[in-house]
Motif scaffolding. Structure first.
Motif, PDB file in Angstrom:
ATOM      1  N   TYR A 196     -10.171  -7.773   1.190  1.00  7.41           N
ATOM      2  CA  TYR A 196     -10.587  -6.529   1.821  1.00  7.41           C
ATOM      3  C   TYR A 196     -12.114  -6.489   1.799  1.00  7.41           C
ATOM      4  O   TYR A 196     -12.732  -6.769   0.778  1.00  7.41           O
ATOM      5  CB  TYR A 196     -10.054  -5.315   1.060  1.00  7.41           C
ATOM      6  N   ALA A 206     -10.725   3.943   0.428  1.00  7.48           N
ATOM      7  CA  ALA A 206      -9.624   3.727   1.382  1.00  7.48           C
ATOM      8  C   ALA A 206      -9.031   2.329   1.201  1.00  7.48           C
ATOM      9  O   ALA A 206      -7.796   2.148   1.237  1.00  7.48           O
ATOM     10  CB  ALA A 206     -10.138   3.903   2.809  1.00  7.48           C
ATOM     11  N   LYS A 207      -9.882   1.343   0.965  1.00 14.79           N
ATOM     12  CA  LYS A 207      -9.400  -0.028   0.764  1.00 14.79           C
ATOM     13  C   LYS A 207      -8.649  -0.147  -0.567  1.00 14.79           C
ATOM     14  O   LYS A 207      -7.643  -0.872  -0.666  1.00 14.79           O
ATOM     15  CB  LYS A 207     -10.583  -1.012   0.796  1.00 14.79           C
ATOM     16  N   GLN A 255      -6.926   2.247  -1.984  1.00 17.64           N
ATOM     17  CA  GLN A 255      -5.616   2.858  -1.754  1.00 17.64           C
ATOM     18  C   GLN A 255      -4.680   1.884  -1.047  1.00 17.64           C
ATOM     19  O   GLN A 255      -3.502   1.758  -1.402  1.00 17.64           O
ATOM     20  CB  GLN A 255      -5.783   4.126  -0.923  1.00 17.64           C
ATOM     21  N   GLU A 256      -5.227   1.164  -0.068  1.00 19.38           N
ATOM     22  CA  GLU A 256      -4.430   0.186   0.680  1.00 19.38           C
ATOM     23  C   GLU A 256      -4.011  -0.984  -0.207  1.00 19.38           C
ATOM     24  O   GLU A 256      -2.944  -1.577   0.003  1.00 19.38           O
ATOM     25  CB  GLU A 256      -5.251  -0.328   1.863  1.00 19.38           C
TER      26      GLU A 256
END
Length: 419
Positions: free
Chosen positions: A174, A186-187, A189-190
């Motif tokens: 990422y 956000a990354k 969480q992904e």
């Protein structure tokens, strides 16, 4: 149109030497066209030849008189310190020129183990492993540590060695926007579905002179169960109250899991890099890290020079405060003159110019005025972001800094690079 068989039959009748010559001619043509493209783009990088020791005052081949050097990574001025040189000379006599071996065969001497222990104490970590360079340390870490079950989250402007090291591993990758904590979150969480999550960042970014927001990165890492890796090549020795780096500067030494750094900048300026962190990680790297297993040991003189540089730093850190004041002097004077200086409060002071040819011409004209600086352009920095990266050293005098600023003003006006 010839069939494949007819072509191979015709080729077989061409003497082997002629075929090889033809292949070499094609290669030469391809390479010359590629090189011409670099020249046409204005991004050709010439190498100036220094005929003296590294330091704030140097001699350059083809240039008369002494030159002020403002582009070395010699942050503490220790690359030519008499005690550092003496330590290297003593090690050369006692331990020889080199080991002719990798570490696990017959390439480990007592001084290698002593320096690893000293670096671990300096960074307040459990253990340290030495490499020929920090590029090798970055190339050796991620592949050995991360598996296809894991994830690594990397700042988009991380050093090329971090990027290349991450490419070698099989973890999920990422990339978050530079210093953008919302994007990192956000990354993260992904990436929650992966076994290990490792956030990788430079502590201080070498091209822009900005510093990673480690407090926010560590907070997010804790919130989302991730580990933090920091490359401290442009921080070790001079950032933080005692020069231990950005994790000390920002008060998160106990929250950063892994540090990679170099001996080739502030700590003597010769060569070498290292990983410091948990003892089981270092033990695994000794078993699995390919650059460690397949590269010759650091030469004894290099080890001794770095060890003495570290001693000098830990004995008296007044030099750390000196570089901060000199950095502020240069930045404030250049900004007052109208130049755009990237980054904040770091000895890396990029003078932003945008155009590659302009950066190269200004660097050439600065040399004519006795100032050694280099224009940086693509692919070292993004297209349209050309600059001259000025680097302040603790051994620059205030007069040296003022002379550099005055030269920039004169050349900037000459090239209409000032508003």
């Amino acid at each position: 149109m010839w069939s494949g068989g007819a072509w191979r039959a015709a080729l077989s009748r061409v003497p082997c030497g002629r075929r090889a010559q033809s292949a070499q001619a094609r290669l030469r043509d391809i390479l010359e066209r590629e090189l011409e493209g670099i020249r046409d783009a204005g991004t050709w990088k010439s190498e100036r030849v220094i005929t003296s020791r590294q330091g704030p005052h140097i001699h350059v081949d083809g240039v008369s008189g002494g030159i002020l050097n403002f582009c070395a990574n010699n942050y503490l001025g220790l690359s030519s310190h008499p005690q550092v040189i003496e330590a290297g000379q003593q090690a050369l006599e006692e331990f020889g020129a080199g080991l002719s071996s990798v570490r696990f065969i017959c390439g480990t001497q007592s001084i290698h183990k002593d320096l690893e222990a000293k670096l671990a104490r300096f960074h307040r970590r459990e253990d340290t492993i030495l490499y020929p360079s920090c590029f090798d340390a970055n190339a050796g870490l991620f592949e050995a540590l991360l598996t296809p079950e894991d994830a690594v989250l990397s700042d988009e402007l991380n050093h090329a060695s971090i990027i290349d090291g991450i490419r070698l591993c099989k973890a999920h990758k990422y990339r978050y926007r530079h210093l953008d904590m919302a994007d990192l979150e956000a990354k993260l969480q992904e990436a929650q579905k992966h076994r290990l999550r490792l956030v990788a960042t430079d502590g201080a970014f070498s091209m822009d002179g900005d510093i990673a927001p480690l407090q926010d990165i560590c907070r997010l890492a804790s919130q989302y169960g991730a580990l933090v890796f920091v490359d401290e090549c442009h921080a070790t020795g001079f950032l933080g109250p005692t020069g231990r780096g950005t994790d000390e500067l920002l008060g998160v030494m106990d929250q950063v899991t892994i540090i990679n750094s170099t001996l080739g900048k502030a700590l003597g300026g010769a060569s070498g890099g290292y990983t410091t962190g948990p003892a089981p990680l270092v033990a695994l790297l000794r078993q699995r890290s390919r650059p460690y297993l397949f590269s010759n040991s650091l030469p004894p003189a290099v080890v001794a020079c770095a060890s003495k540089a570290l001693d000098l730093l830990m004995e008296n850190n007044a030099i750390v405060q000196s570089i901060a004041a000199k950095t502020q002097r240069f930045r404030s004077k250049m900004e007052a003159a109208g130049f755009t200086i990237s980054g904040v409060a770091h000895p890396i002071c990029p003078v932003m110019l945008g155009d590659a040819r302009l950066a190269s011409r200004i660097a050439d004209d600065m040399l004519k005025r006795g100032i050694f600086v280099i224009g940086f352009s693509y692919p070292v920095v993004p297209k349209g972001k050309a600059r001259i990266r000025v680097q302040i050293s603790a051994v620059h005098s205030e007069e040296d800094i003022d002379r550099c600023v005055e030269a920039f003003l004169e050349v900037g006006r000459l090239h209409r690079a000032l508003p």
